[in-house]
Design an enzyme around this catalytic site. Sequence first.
Site, PDB file in Angstrom:
ATOM      1  N   GLY A 123       0.837  -1.207   0.000  1.00 21.64           N
ATOM      2  CA  GLY A 123       0.000   0.000   0.000  1.00 21.64           C
ATOM      3  C   GLY A 123       0.864   1.246   0.000  1.00 21.64           C
ATOM      4  NE  ARG A 130      -1.116  -5.101  -0.890  1.00 25.30           N
ATOM      5  CZ  ARG A 130      -1.725  -3.953  -0.591  1.00 25.30           C
ATOM      6  NH1 ARG A 130      -2.622  -3.441  -1.403  1.00 25.30           N
ATOM      7  NH2 ARG A 130      -1.454  -3.322   0.528  1.00 25.30           N
ATOM      8  N   GLY A 186       5.436  -2.013   3.720  1.00 22.54           N
ATOM      9  CA  GLY A 186       4.919  -2.498   4.997  1.00 22.54           C
ATOM     10  C   GLY A 186       5.415  -3.897   5.307  1.00 22.54           C
ATOM     11  CG  ASP A 187       3.018  -6.537   7.662  1.00 16.63           C
ATOM     12  OD1 ASP A 187       2.535  -6.061   6.619  1.00 16.63           O
ATOM     13  OD2 ASP A 187       2.345  -7.159   8.499  1.00 16.63           O
ATOM     14  CB  THR A 239       2.316   1.392   6.123  1.00 15.99           C
ATOM     15  OG1 THR A 239       0.953   1.205   6.526  1.00 15.99           O
ATOM     16  CG2 THR A 239       3.200   1.088   7.314  1.00 15.99           C
ATOM     17  CG  ASP A 247      -2.214   0.630   7.765  1.00 16.63           C
ATOM     18  OD1 ASP A 247      -3.088   1.483   7.499  1.00 16.63           O
ATOM     19  OD2 ASP A 247      -1.968  -0.343   7.028  1.00 16.63           O
ATOM     20  CG  ASP A 301       0.755  -1.889  10.245  1.00 21.46           C
ATOM     21  OD1 ASP A 301       1.676  -1.238   9.733  1.00 21.46           O
ATOM     22  OD2 ASP A 301       0.036  -2.667   9.593  1.00 21.46           O
ATOM     23  NE  ARG A 358     -15.349  18.086  16.599  1.00 19.89           N
ATOM     24  CZ  ARG A 358     -15.660  17.608  17.788  1.00 19.89           C
ATOM     25  NH1 ARG A 358     -16.720  18.043  18.429  1.00 19.89           N
ATOM     26  NH2 ARG A 358     -14.943  16.678  18.358  1.00 19.89           N
ATOM     27  NE  ARG A 360     -28.510  14.365  10.102  1.00 19.23           N
ATOM     28  CZ  ARG A 360     -28.536  14.912   8.900  1.00 19.23           C
ATOM     29  NH1 ARG A 360     -27.424  15.309   8.339  1.00 19.23           N
ATOM     30  NH2 ARG A 360     -29.669  15.056   8.258  1.00 19.23           N
ATOM     31  N   GLY A 411      -6.394   1.642   8.737  1.00 19.46           N
ATOM     32  CA  GLY A 411      -5.448   1.172   9.755  1.00 19.46           C
ATOM     33  C   GLY A 411      -5.215  -0.329   9.714  1.00 19.46           C
ATOM     34  NE  ARG A 412      -2.280  -3.644   6.285  1.00 17.83           N
ATOM     35  CZ  ARG A 412      -1.323  -4.263   5.620  1.00 17.83           C
ATOM     36  NH1 ARG A 412      -1.613  -4.942   4.549  1.00 17.83           N
ATOM     37  NH2 ARG A 412      -0.087  -4.207   6.027  1.00 17.83           N
ATOM     38  CD  GLU A 454      -8.881  -0.593   7.010  1.00 16.84           C
ATOM     39  OE1 GLU A 454      -9.659  -0.549   6.053  1.00 16.84           O
ATOM     40  OE2 GLU A 454      -7.644  -0.531   6.877  1.00 16.84           O
ATOM     41  CD  GLN A 494      -8.817   7.088   6.267  1.00 20.36           C
ATOM     42  OE1 GLN A 494      -8.547   6.825   7.422  1.00 20.36           O
ATOM     43  NE2 GLN A 494      -9.671   6.367   5.558  1.00 20.36           N
ATOM     44  NE  ARG A 495      -2.871   3.394   0.379  1.00 20.70           N
ATOM     45  CZ  ARG A 495      -3.374   2.203   0.005  1.00 20.70           C
ATOM     46  NH1 ARG A 495      -4.125   1.522   0.845  1.00 20.70           N
ATOM     47  NH2 ARG A 495      -3.110   1.711  -1.166  1.00 20.70           N
TER      48      ARG A 495
HETATM   49  P1  ADP Z   1       2.573  -4.286   2.694  1.00 12.50           P
HETATM   50  O1  ADP Z   1       4.022  -4.305   2.365  1.00 12.50           O
HETATM   51  O2  ADP Z   1       1.977  -2.911   2.618  1.00 12.50           O
HETATM   52  O3  ADP Z   1       2.294  -5.014   3.988  1.00 12.50           O
HETATM   53  P2  ADP Z   1       1.580  -6.611   1.217  1.00 12.50           P
HETATM   54  O4  ADP Z   1       1.353  -7.420   2.429  1.00 12.50           O
HETATM   55  O5  ADP Z   1       0.563  -6.646   0.147  1.00 12.50           O
HETATM   56  O6  ADP Z   1       1.787  -5.060   1.527  1.00 12.50           O
HETATM   57  O7  ADP Z   1       2.981  -7.063   0.596  1.00 12.50           O
HETATM   58  C1  ADP Z   1       3.496  -6.437  -0.548  1.00 12.50           C
HETATM   59  C2  ADP Z   1       4.189  -7.457  -1.432  1.00 12.50           C
HETATM   60  O8  ADP Z   1       5.300  -8.040  -0.733  1.00 12.50           O
HETATM   61  C3  ADP Z   1       3.337  -8.652  -1.837  1.00 12.50           C
HETATM   62  O9  ADP Z   1       2.480  -8.385  -2.896  1.00 12.50           O
HETATM   63  C4  ADP Z   1       4.406  -9.656  -2.212  1.00 12.50           C
HETATM   64  O10 ADP Z   1       4.928  -9.374  -3.505  1.00 12.50           O
HETATM   65  C5  ADP Z   1       5.501  -9.364  -1.188  1.00 12.50           C
HETATM   66  N1  ADP Z   1       5.386 -10.324  -0.050  1.00 12.50           N
HETATM   67  C6  ADP Z   1       4.483 -10.312   0.938  1.00 12.50           C
HETATM   68  N2  ADP Z   1       4.657 -11.360   1.782  1.00 12.50           N
HETATM   69  C7  ADP Z   1       5.694 -12.080   1.283  1.00 12.50           C
HETATM   70  C8  ADP Z   1       6.385 -13.278   1.681  1.00 12.50           C
HETATM   71  N3  ADP Z   1       6.016 -13.946   2.771  1.00 12.50           N
HETATM   72  N4  ADP Z   1       7.421 -13.702   0.916  1.00 12.50           N
HETATM   73  C9  ADP Z   1       7.810 -13.015  -0.179  1.00 12.50           C
HETATM   74  N5  ADP Z   1       7.207 -11.882  -0.605  1.00 12.50           N
HETATM   75  C10 ADP Z   1       6.167 -11.400   0.112  1.00 12.50           C
END
Ligand code: ADP
Length: 319
Positions: A11, A72, A102-103, A125, A127, A129, A154, A162, A170-171, A222, A251-252
């Site tokens: 994201g 992705r 992100g993660d 990100t 989020d 997180d 507001r 209301r 925020g996932r 969310e 928000q993004r």
């Molecule tokens: P974010 O980085 O924002 O958390 P995603 O979870 O969609 O977003 O991950 C982004 C991309 O990272 C994925 O589309 C994929 O290409 C790669 N990715 C995610 N998880 C793995 C994994 N376990 N091993 C290898 N590549 C991964």
Amino acid sequence: MKKIGVLTSGGDAPGMNAAIRAVVRKAIYHNVEVYGIKYGYQGLIDGNIEKMELGSVGDIIQRGGTKLYSARCEEFKTEEGQQKGIEQLKKHGIDGLVVIGGDGSFRGAKKLTEKGYPCIGVPGTIDNDIPGTDFTIGFDTALNTIIEAIDKIRDTATSHERTYVIEVMGRDAGDLALWAGLADGAETILVPEREENFDDVVQRLKRGHERGKKHSIILVAEGVGSGFEFGQRIKEATDLETRVTVLGHTQRGGSPTAADRVLASRLGAKAVDILLSGKAGRIVGIQNNQLVDHDIIEALNQKHSIDMEMYQLSQELSI
Ligand code: ADP
């Protein structure tokens, strides 16, 4: 290390451009060539790679989105996908990679590191997180976007007396809801990290209404569930005129705040420094205003948590 690559993945978040700029300029400052990989890991597999110069990142520090685009890529989660990516890195002579995302993106970076291609992750990100950093790039901008929207809601909420249920992003993390709720005096903040008793929410609303409150704001992260469903339940339980707003992808986007530009510049430059120092498989972050780095897996194995003291304060101040 003579050539490094940079990509944005997952994201997008405001401030990613400022981070790309910092990576490119810091690498060139160290006389290292830098290659931009477009569309994240998909672009890596496809060989969508081009050399970047000082001027390639001119006039982007203030722009939202990401100049390198994001995507992705399911294929990269497989051995074959990762192998294809490695072929491209070899072909271009790239020795190391900075991954802004992100993660999920960091898990991909870890896989490349294990296969001999050192990667450093930069947390981008909205989020907030990612464990191991107090703030992620984009969080502050998204927060300010939410505040601006709530301020407007507001006004109309007061005019019509209301109750407003506002769903924010925020996932699985409640940081955006919590910080926005505290900054905007929301009566109720629902976050995934804390279970809320529905009857308590209803009682709180009724009490506020009885003592003459002109409106109520309920923030729903969310990760808790649908704002529309929650709004319906509130309407049925209280008989108050209730409206729902889902802020969604506004928000993004947007121009990054000063705080995000500074954070992105510091983290992007730090990533290059530690990559060139020979470290690999690390995520950079900021803790107590100090730049830090942690092992990717150790960081991701930690559970994300919110500041419960802040949550308590938000409740005390909005009685
Ligand atoms: P974010 O980085 O924002 O958390 P995603 O979870 O969609 O977003 O991950 C982004 C991309 O990272 C994925 O589309 C994929 O290409 C790669 N990715 C995610 N998880 C793995 C994994 N376990 N091993 C290898 N590549 C991964």
